[in-house]
Design an enzyme around this catalytic site. Structure first.
Site, PDB file in Angstrom:
ATOM      1  N   THR A  13      12.843   9.916   5.457  1.00  0.00           N
ATOM      2  CA  THR A  13      11.683  10.380   6.101  1.00  0.00           C
ATOM      3  C   THR A  13      11.782   9.947   7.774  1.00  0.00           C
ATOM      4  O   THR A  13      11.590  10.646   8.740  1.00  0.00           O
ATOM      5  CB  THR A  13      10.384   9.850   5.739  1.00  0.00           C
ATOM      6  N   LYS A 100      12.183  -4.737   9.506  1.00  0.00           N
ATOM      7  CA  LYS A 100      11.477  -6.256   9.654  1.00  0.00           C
ATOM      8  C   LYS A 100      11.987  -7.318   8.490  1.00  0.00           C
ATOM      9  O   LYS A 100      12.228  -8.495   8.785  1.00  0.00           O
ATOM     10  CB  LYS A 100      10.106  -6.248   9.402  1.00  0.00           C
ATOM     11  N   GLU A 122      10.637  -2.356  18.218  1.00  0.00           N
ATOM     12  CA  GLU A 122       9.171  -2.475  18.174  1.00  0.00           C
ATOM     13  C   GLU A 122       8.489  -1.710  16.915  1.00  0.00           C
ATOM     14  O   GLU A 122       7.390  -2.051  16.444  1.00  0.00           O
ATOM     15  CB  GLU A 122       9.010  -1.202  19.452  1.00  0.00           C
ATOM     16  N   VAL A 125       7.213  -3.743  13.427  1.00  0.00           N
ATOM     17  CA  VAL A 125       5.896  -4.300  13.060  1.00  0.00           C
ATOM     18  C   VAL A 125       4.602  -3.256  13.702  1.00  0.00           C
ATOM     19  O   VAL A 125       4.925  -2.870  14.968  1.00  0.00           O
ATOM     20  CB  VAL A 125       5.369  -5.560  13.829  1.00  0.00           C
ATOM     21  N   GLY A 179       3.555   7.771  -3.141  1.00  0.00           N
ATOM     22  CA  GLY A 179       4.704   7.288  -2.290  1.00  0.00           C
ATOM     23  C   GLY A 179       4.438   6.397  -1.228  1.00  0.00           C
ATOM     24  O   GLY A 179       5.226   5.955  -0.309  1.00  0.00           O
ATOM     25  N   LYS A 197       6.881  -9.380   8.776  1.00  0.00           N
ATOM     26  CA  LYS A 197       6.369  -8.802   9.876  1.00  0.00           C
ATOM     27  C   LYS A 197       5.549  -9.968  10.581  1.00  0.00           C
ATOM     28  O   LYS A 197       5.862 -10.057  11.784  1.00  0.00           O
ATOM     29  CB  LYS A 197       5.198  -7.821   9.590  1.00  0.00           C
TER      30      LYS A 197
END
Length: 320
Positions: A13, A100, A122, A125, A179, A197
């Site tokens: 995705t 992460k 970037e 998190v 999902g 994170k």
């Protein structure tokens, strides 16, 4: 017009949306005098149907990475992406990632590349909600004191559904069906994704060598419908909270379910979104809230990192 050759690892995705957004923003790249050329996309199944721009080469052979000036990693996991990224990093090329877990658990190997400005992350998190950029730049001028954050969408969804009367088991099953949660869902509901994170964030404001293993982790598996209803009766809401503060002179990272007043920023600003409350002596209290997951939300931060690299901004540099 300068051609920048990009390679992509993974085409789920997020990877698909990265490719679509690069095409959608081609005019912005052109204004910077750059044409983005995707040299290849590494996938498990090159024949699988995907919603991506025409003409992009899908392959199971990673050899195309050798010709890429920038590599974007959107495959997840730890060992496989690290092995694939090593040659690019060692040759001084830039890497953009939202991973992460990789950043949290393999920092000893990755830190020098981050210090050199070669790592852009970037999206690792809060996805497309910019928190790492401010923390790695302007907020450095303020003396950090504390942060609290809600950083996992799966836990946020489950606890919100429980507020509506569903049991933990029913809410988790629904999250998996939609999902939102993996099977098994331990990484999310166990608090480990949030701990990853928090570790990434801590390296910008507390300690550039902050270790993932030092985070105290408690998930939401033990939260019952009765707990949630009792909190609501008190005018509070239960959230899985990541917290970083100083205790007895040492930085403490903790992830745990907490019952917070309805008026707390993590309950109102982040009612159905990821949120962070950042506190500094000079800057005061700052609140960040927004989408923390989703394909295009994550892609927006990753393509933003690509734009930063094109412009010449360094990657996200930890404390050092």
């Amino acid at each position: 017009m300068r051609t920048v050759t990009v390679g992509l690892l993974g085409c789920g995705t997020v990877g698909q949306d990265v490719l679509n957004l690069i095409e959608r923003r081609s005019g912005i790249f052109a204004n910077l005098g750059v044409k983005i050329e995707v040299a290849g996309v590494l996938v498990r199944d090159a024949e699988k149907a995907r919603s991506i721009p025409a003409g992009i080469p899908l392959t199971t052979d990673p050899s195309f990475l050798q010709e890429c000036g920038v590599v974007i990693e959107a495959m997840g996991g730890i060992e496989r992406p690290l092995a694939l990224l090593r040659p690019s990093l060692r040759s001084g090329r830039a890497v953009i990632t939202a991973n992460k877990a990789l950043l949290a658990e393999c920092w000893e190997e990755l830190r020098d590349y981050a210090l050199d400005g070669k790592l852009y992350y970037e999206a690792s998190v809060m996805a497309g909600t910019p928190v790492i950029g401010p923390m790695s730049t302007v907020l450095r001028a303020s003396t950090f004191t504390r942060l609290q954050a809600v950083l996992n969408g799966t836990c946020l969804y489950i606890l919100t559904q429980m507020e509506g009367g569903k049991s933990y088991e029913a809410a988790l099953a629904e999250a998996q069906a939609l999902g939102y949660a993996e099977d098994p869902p331990t990484l999310d509901v166990g608090g480990f994704d949030t701990a990853h994170k928090l570790t990434v964030l801590a390296r910008f404001c507390a300690d550039g060598n902050f270790k993932y293993s030092s985070v105290e982790v408690q998930g939401i598996e033990g939260v019952t419908l009765a707990d949630v209803q009792a909190a609501r009766a008190r005018g509070e809401r239960i959230k899985l909270v990541a917290e970083l503060d100083r205790v007895n002179g040492e930085w403490r990272g903790r992830v745990s379910p907490q019952s917070l007043p309805d008026t707390h920023p993590l309950c109102n600003a982040g009612a159905s979104r990821n949120a962070m409350v950042y506190e500094g002596e000079e800057c005061g209290t700052l609140i960040f809230a927004g989408g923390g997951a989703g394909g295009m939300v994550t892609a927006s931060a990753m393509v933003g990192d690509l734009l930063d690299w094109v412009i010449g901004f360094p990657g996200h540099v930890p404390l050092h």
